[in-house]
Design a protein around this motif. Structure first.
Motif, PDB file in Angstrom:
ATOM      1  N   UNK A  28       0.829  -1.206   0.000  1.00  0.00           N
ATOM      2  CA  UNK A  28       0.000   0.000   0.000  1.00  0.00           C
ATOM      3  C   UNK A  28       0.863   1.255   0.000  1.00  0.00           C
ATOM      4  N   UNK A  29       1.844   1.293   0.896  1.00  0.00           N
ATOM      5  CA  UNK A  29       2.705   2.469   0.983  1.00  0.00           C
ATOM      6  C   UNK A  29       3.562   2.627  -0.266  1.00  0.00           C
ATOM      7  N   UNK A  30       4.097   1.519  -0.777  1.00  0.00           N
ATOM      8  CA  UNK A  30       4.946   1.571  -1.975  1.00  0.00           C
ATOM      9  C   UNK A  30       4.161   2.055  -3.180  1.00  0.00           C
ATOM     10  N   UNK A  31       2.964   1.531  -3.372  1.00  0.00           N
ATOM     11  CA  UNK A  31       2.165   1.949  -4.530  1.00  0.00           C
ATOM     12  C   UNK A  31       1.810   3.428  -4.450  1.00  0.00           C
ATOM     13  N   UNK A  32       1.525   3.914  -3.256  1.00  0.00           N
ATOM     14  CA  UNK A  32       1.260   5.347  -3.097  1.00  0.00           C
ATOM     15  C   UNK A  32       2.488   6.176  -3.469  1.00  0.00           C
ATOM     16  N   UNK A  33       3.659   5.742  -2.982  1.00  0.00           N
ATOM     17  CA  UNK A  33       4.893   6.474  -3.282  1.00  0.00           C
ATOM     18  C   UNK A  33       5.196   6.450  -4.777  1.00  0.00           C
ATOM     19  N   UNK A  34       4.973   5.302  -5.403  1.00  0.00           N
ATOM     20  CA  UNK A  34       5.188   5.207  -6.851  1.00  0.00           C
ATOM     21  C   UNK A  34       4.241   6.139  -7.614  1.00  0.00           C
ATOM     22  N   UNK A  35       2.966   6.140  -7.218  1.00  0.00           N
ATOM     23  CA  UNK A  35       2.006   7.016  -7.881  1.00  0.00           C
ATOM     24  C   UNK A  35       2.398   8.480  -7.694  1.00  0.00           C
ATOM     25  N   UNK A  36       2.839   8.815  -6.491  1.00  0.00           N
ATOM     26  CA  UNK A  36       3.233  10.191  -6.197  1.00  0.00           C
ATOM     27  C   UNK A  36       4.452  10.602  -7.017  1.00  0.00           C
TER      28      UNK A  36
END
Length: 389
Positions: A28-36
């Motif tokens: 969850x955190x990684x996907x958010x960081x990637x999207x950001x």
């Protein structure tokens, strides 16, 4: 050394998620960081994965980060597992910065992730015990059974502040009240109910002057950050990494948190800045007395001014030196391997002007410090970072 920036960040809510795996929290955190950041695993050359308790909590030793990247479908990426007590996330960020600043990689992913809560409190306390020198585990009755063994250390910190600096239990409660108020403004915080100083003093007693609402809760969560070399033309998302340092406890240590002094001094020297140049700070506050002692040991608060800072609102969001606008460990929560990266998440939101109702006015520079472990009652390791726009 090359200039570096944080290009993207992500973070899960912190709390008790017994039915959510470490892999899912991390993803969850990684996907958010990637999207950001606008990247994928194909753009990332290395991962620095901070975690402390997976081995104790459910038997996953050695390859914790690899289990996450494999689960998420990553290719043959370099994964570095980082374990350094509560400073693990800060240590992972330091290593990621070092690799990009030194030219080894252009883009890296830093993750701090932890599954720490269990209905069997003994298991969580066992994870805490591993962060202490086994030759110097001097606890009172009930430590590691009915309370975290670190509480014994923080009761001594509280006694030190009361005896040497004139700080009162009421001051501890004021600082805790500030944390709970800030946490109420943070949608990702584990504790989101404002508490008055009176409520905090009246809460369940733990040890010494400490009540349960002055202490960080046990919980789960993950945070992630994408670090890249600074582009010639800055992106609006970019937050500069002005300094990143890690220091351990010297053999001639003195005081309750000596490694904090060294990491802070090194970070300010690296950045060519002083504590007075900071607009806000995210400090390690596993308890409210822990936050107070960190003010002075980081150089932000002149020694002897702790009581005044606590009682006059100096560290509130609208104060002269806001500390822990996220709610800090006491309110945001303290999934120990995630904490250092969660500080980065908060700093990036603040420096982008995206922190909503907890926004620090005019935030341009942030000081972050996260300590971990104990040797003879002193903090064993401390990371310190300075971010800016």
């Amino acid at each position: 050394m090359r200039d570096t920036v944080v290009r993207g960040v992500g973070m899960t809510p912190f709390g008790r998620f017994e039915d959510t795996s470490l892999k899912d929290l991390s993803a969850q955190a990684i996907n958010q960081a990637f999207d950001d950041a606008g990247v994928t695993f194909a753009d990332v050359q290395a991962v620095y994965f901070g975690n402390v308790a997976a081995g104790v909590m459910y038997g996953q030793h050695s390859i914790r980060g690899e289990t996450v990247t494999h689960y998420m479908g990553a290719g043959p990426i370099a994964v570095n597992n980082v374990e350094n007590a509560c400073a693990s996330g800060g240590n992972a960020f330091h290593l990621g910065w070092s690799a990009v600043a030194g030219g080894q990689y252009d883009t890296v992913l830093v993750v701090g992730s932890e599954k720490l809560y269990s209905s069997d409190k003994q298991r969580s306390f066992q994870a805490f015990m591993g962060g202490m020198d086994v030759d110097h585990q001097d606890f009172g009755e009930g430590a590691g059974v009915s309370r975290s063994p670190f509480i014994d250390r923080y009761a001594k910190v509280a006694a030190y502040l009361m005896d040497d600096r004139g700080v009162t239990p009421e001051a501890f409660a004021e600082v805790a009240s500030k944390a709970h108020f800030n946490g109420s403004l943070n949608p990702l915080a584990q504790r989101r109910t404002p508490r008055s100083a009176e409520e905090i003093l009246a809460a369940r007693h733990v040890l010494g002057p400490l009540t349960v609402l002055m202490c960080s809760p046990v919980g789960d969560g993950a945070a992630a950050a994408v670090i890249t070399s600074a582009p010639a033309v800055r992106d609006s998302r970019d937050v500069s990494i002005l300094a990143s340092q890690l220091r351990s406890l010297p053999a001639d240590a003195h005081g309750p948190s000596d490694s904090h002094e060294y990491s802070a001094a090194a970070a300010f020297e690296q950045a060519g800045l002083s504590p007075g140049d900071m607009d806000f700070a995210e400090l390690h506050d596993a308890t409210s007395p822990g936050e107070i002692v960190s003010w002075a040991e980081s150089g932000l608060c002149p020694p002897g001014d702790e009581m005044a800072w606590a009682m006059d609102g100096h560290t509130r969001i609208d104060g002269r030196m806001p500390v822990n606008p996220s709610g800090g460990l006491v309110a945001r929560g303290h999934p120990i391997g995630a904490t250092g990266v969660a500080q980065v998440f908060e700093a990036v939101q603040q420096l982008r002007g995206k922190a909503g109702s907890r926004q620090v006015d005019g935030a341009r520079r942030a000081f972050l410090q996260c300590g971990g472990g104990l040797i003879k009652g002193s903090t064993a390791v401390s990371s310190a970072h300075i971010l800016g726009v």
